[in-house]
Design a protein around this motif. Structure first.
Motif: not given
Length: 265
Positions: A102-127
């Motif tokens: 988790g420390l070695m993987i660049p944040p940009a690499v996991v940004l898109l999967p993170t957004i997809r997970v947040l979209t599935f949880l209906h938490l995208d575009h939220t604090y």
């Protein structure tokens, strides 16, 4: 000589931000490195008087995001590290290897999967989605590594004595371990607060420009497409740096203690 040049490279942006925050636009354009003569506070007042309230909204949103994220990461990281300290060495190595990824993987690499997970949880575009991304990212991995290293300096006899007295794991963690981890907690708090405060990519893509802003995305919005009011921009930058600097000065003793304690064991 090399050390002096390296120090100058790190110090010069701070110097330019401070001196230009108290200079007029003409003075900045004419000589950005010159000290303010005479100094002016109009840049700070102009930044605070912006109709879009970038400074006020950005500072508030950044402060809330930092506080909530850190308050979630610290107990999670400390509790997991304490649990790992009582497990076998093999399991501890396997879990820490996972957190190292988790420390070695660049944040940009996991940004898109993170957004997809947040979209599935209906938490995208939220604090709450931004806070969840902070908790589940490399920040928790950093906290676990710091706490795990610091726990090695705590004598096991203290935990064993509390166990013999009948204290459960939760009580031991809350009443014994956490007070002993205060220097490490200060170290984790300072690093995580600075990283989350200065983060641009997560707020920009998770929140989006139309759903909110932190102080870093506010700075980005302050840069004009065709022309830039540098005097006001440096005023915004100066105000954005006040809170993290004040926080570091308040916790610097515990921060240094946390670093030196981990280095002597």
């Amino acid at each position: 000589m090399a050390a002096a040049l390296l120090t100058l490279a790190f110090v010069s942006p701070v110097y330019l931000t401070i001196v230009n925050a108290f200079k007029t636009q003409d003075q900045i354009v004419r000589d950005p490195a010159a000290p303010p003569a005479p100094p002016t506070t109009h840049n700070l007042s102009d930044a605070l008087a912006r109709p879009d309230r970038i400074v006020q909204i950005g500072l508030t949103n950044s402060a809330v995001t930092v506080v909530v994220s850190v308050l979630l990461i610290i107990p999670l990281g400390a509790a997991l590290s304490f649990w790992l300290s009582r497990r076998s060495a093999r399991l501890r190595r396997i879990v820490l290897a996972g957190f190292a990824a988790g420390l070695m993987i660049p944040p940009a690499v996991v940004l898109l999967p993170t957004i997809r997970v947040l979209t599935f949880l209906h938490l995208d575009h939220t604090y709450p989605g931004l806070v969840l991304a902070n908790v589940g990212g490399g920040y928790l991995s950093f906290a676990v590594f710091v706490y795990s290293g610091f726990l090695r300096s705590i004598p096991g006899e203290i935990i064993e004595a509390a166990t013999v007295d009948g204290a459960g794991s939760l009580r031991i963690w809350r009443t014994i371990v956490m007070p002993l981890l205060r220097p490490a907690t200060a170290t984790v708090t300072i690093f995580l607060s600075l990283w989350i405060w200065n983060d641009f990519m997560n707020p920009q893509f998770i929140l989006g420009p139309l759903h909110g802003q932190t102080i870093t995305t506010g700075l980005y919005l302050s840069v004009g497409q065709y022309s830039t009011n540098y005097a006001q921009l440096f005023g915004v930058m100066f105000l954005a740096a006040v809170i993290p600097v004040a926080g570091y000065l308040a916790l610097q003793k515990q921060f240094i203690a946390g670093l030196t304690s981990g280095a002597t064991k």
